[in-house]
Design an enzyme around this catalytic site. Structure first.
Site, mmCIF file in Angstrom:
data_model
loop_
_atom_site.group_PDB
_atom_site.id
_atom_site.type_symbol
_atom_site.label_atom_id
_atom_site.label_comp_id
_atom_site.label_asym_id
_atom_site.label_seq_id
_atom_site.Cartn_x
_atom_site.Cartn_y
_atom_site.Cartn_z
ATOM 1 N N LYS A 1 -0.839 -9.147 2.440
ATOM 2 C CA LYS A 1 -0.543 -8.916 4.244
ATOM 3 C C LYS A 1 -0.909 -7.345 4.969
ATOM 4 O O LYS A 1 -2.085 -7.100 4.260
ATOM 5 C CB LYS A 1 0.765 -8.489 4.038
ATOM 6 C CG LYS A 1 1.453 -8.292 4.686
ATOM 7 C CD LYS A 1 3.252 -7.683 4.250
ATOM 8 C CE LYS A 1 2.900 -6.012 4.230
ATOM 9 N NZ LYS A 1 3.046 -5.218 4.375
ATOM 10 N N GLU B 1 9.310 -3.953 10.466
ATOM 11 C CA GLU B 1 10.021 -2.998 9.655
ATOM 12 C C GLU B 1 10.163 -2.199 10.622
ATOM 13 O O GLU B 1 10.124 -2.207 11.721
ATOM 14 C CB GLU B 1 8.808 -2.652 9.289
ATOM 15 C CG GLU B 1 8.972 -1.137 8.747
ATOM 16 C CD GLU B 1 7.895 -0.317 8.006
ATOM 17 O OE1 GLU B 1 6.854 -0.975 6.989
ATOM 18 O OE2 GLU B 1 7.876 0.757 6.872
ATOM 19 N N ASP C 1 -0.992 -6.161 0.026
ATOM 20 C CA ASP C 1 -1.586 -5.468 1.770
ATOM 21 C C ASP C 1 -2.685 -5.255 1.523
ATOM 22 O O ASP C 1 -3.802 -5.230 -0.007
ATOM 23 C CB ASP C 1 -0.514 -3.908 0.983
ATOM 24 C CG ASP C 1 0.418 -3.549 2.672
ATOM 25 O OD1 ASP C 1 -0.356 -4.340 3.469
ATOM 26 O OD2 ASP C 1 1.522 -3.541 1.782
ATOM 27 N N ASP D 1 0.890 -1.365 0.002
ATOM 28 C CA ASP D 1 0.007 0.172 -0.258
ATOM 29 C C ASP D 1 1.099 1.391 0.091
ATOM 30 O O ASP D 1 0.441 2.695 0.562
ATOM 31 C CB ASP D 1 -0.587 -0.087 1.152
ATOM 32 C CG ASP D 1 0.057 0.061 2.373
ATOM 33 O OD1 ASP D 1 0.553 0.164 2.698
ATOM 34 O OD2 ASP D 1 -1.256 0.022 3.706
ATOM 35 N N SER D 2 2.359 1.329 0.193
ATOM 36 C CA SER D 2 3.160 2.346 -0.585
ATOM 37 C C SER D 2 2.843 3.005 -1.507
ATOM 38 O O SER D 2 3.481 3.909 -1.886
ATOM 39 C CB SER D 2 4.389 2.206 -0.609
ATOM 40 O OG SER D 2 5.299 0.543 -1.306
ATOM 41 N N GLU E 1 -1.494 -6.346 7.956
ATOM 42 C CA GLU E 1 -0.211 -5.213 9.313
ATOM 43 C C GLU E 1 -0.710 -5.539 10.759
ATOM 44 O O GLU E 1 -2.092 -5.311 10.944
ATOM 45 C CB GLU E 1 -0.364 -3.470 9.481
ATOM 46 C CG GLU E 1 0.366 -2.896 8.549
ATOM 47 C CD GLU E 1 0.581 -1.452 7.740
ATOM 48 O OE1 GLU E 1 0.261 -1.148 8.708
ATOM 49 O OE2 GLU E 1 1.098 -1.302 6.591
HETATM 50 O O1 KIV Z 1 3.517 -1.132 1.565
HETATM 51 C C1 KIV Z 1 5.156 -1.359 1.492
HETATM 52 O O2 KIV Z 1 5.496 -1.320 0.393
HETATM 53 C C2 KIV Z 1 5.445 -2.552 2.404
HETATM 54 C C3 KIV Z 1 6.243 -2.993 2.146
HETATM 55 C C4 KIV Z 1 7.732 -1.631 2.898
HETATM 56 C C5 KIV Z 1 6.975 -4.004 3.744
HETATM 57 O O3 KIV Z 1 4.599 -2.192 3.527
#
Ligand code: KIV
Length: 295
Positions: free
Chosen positions: A118, A187, A88, A49-50, A120
């Protein structure tokens, strides 16, 4: 661009942990970045989600929606990367109820074709992780600095400093592993703590700002290639400066257009009185005869 011909599944995570072989994960958000990551030989793609920051221009990851994730995951999967694609679950998509979480994750699997999600967070997420696993959706955990918690954490800072915080994180890592996560992102965690966690759980840890003791590493595509000018934390190693090269290339193009240097005769077409002057669509997605060197 060459595609890797070695198809990998999520089993690469457990296999590499068993064999003591490090895992390399890189984010991707579209067809081109997925092809590059796959051709580079990474073990998996994370559609992080970056993308909210490096693609969509948000200040943080909180505004990213399920529709954003589905849209970008689809483009990544269209690259047929032959390595697992992990998506994510964005902020808000797993905070309401296990049912809502499963419904959202199913969209990523059914509409986009990703292999895993993924999530969090630690002990508060066990219930939704169990629900996802019951729905046959593999889950990667994420502890330490969890960017979706930025408001609660009051900023982006190293997590797990101090004995109590460290013990809590070891405990949560064990809970996530015992619940059935297939791997765990750590992280911004002190290196010795990340090493201790990696050695005390059976699933592989994938570090970002967590030192060399993790079972693998993940980096954000735009950060590692020097494509993003925003915040660059100490843990990012820049392997290329493509942003600067791209700017220079654009500047050269602009200059050449203004000077009349581009296009040259080799970039144009000649008339052919025997045939129609309009290119025909050959059905391949290219217009017949317009490819490089075929005119
Ligand atoms: O959103 C993302 O790219 C991430 C990574 C930095 C682990 O969660």
């Amino acid at each position: 661009m060459q595609r890797s011909d070695k198809p990998l599944t999520l089993r690469v995570f457990s296999r590499n942990k068993r064999q003591g072989k490090k895992l390399a994960v890189v984010t991707a958000y579209d067809l081109t970045s997925a092809l590059i990551v796959s051709a580079g030989g990474a073990d998996a793609i994370l559609v992080g989600d970056s993308l909210g920051m490096v693609i969509l221009g948000h200040e943080n990851t909180l505004p990213v929606t399920m529709d954003d994730m589905v849209h970008h995951c689809r483009a990544v999967v269209r690259a047929k990367p032959r390595i697992p694609v992990i998506a994510d679950l964005p902020y808000g998509s797993f905070h309401v109820s296990p049912e809502d979480t499963v419904r959202n994750a199913l969209r990523l699997v059914k509409e986009a074709g990703v292999n895993a999600v993924k999530v969090e967070g630690g002990r508060h997420r066990l219930e939704v992780i169990e629900a996802l696993l019951k729905a046959e959706i593999p889950v990667m955990g994420h502890l330490g600095l969890t960017p979706q918690s930025v408001n609660r954490l009051g900023g982006y800072r190293v997590q797990g400093r101090g004995k109590k915080a460290a013990a809590r994180m070891v405990d949560e890592a064990r809970l996530l592993a015992d619940t059935g996560c297939f791997s765990l992102v750590l992280e911004c965690v002190p290196s010795d703590l990340a090493t201790e966690i990696s050695q005390s759980i059976k699933i592989p840890t994938i570090g970002i700002g967590a030192g060399a003791g993790c079972d693998g590493q993940v980096l954000v595509f735009h950060d590692m290639l020097g494509l993003f000018d925003g915040l660059s934390p100490k843990f990012v190693k820049q392997y290329a400066n493509l942003g600067e090269q791209a700017c220079q290339s654009i500047a050269t193009f602009v200059d050449e257009v203004r000077q009349g240097v581009f296009p040259g005769p080799e970039h144009g077409y000649e008339t052919d009185s025997a045939e129609s002057s309009s290119p025909k669509d050959d059905g391949s997605g290219y217009l017949a005869g317009v490819e490089n060197g075929k005119a």
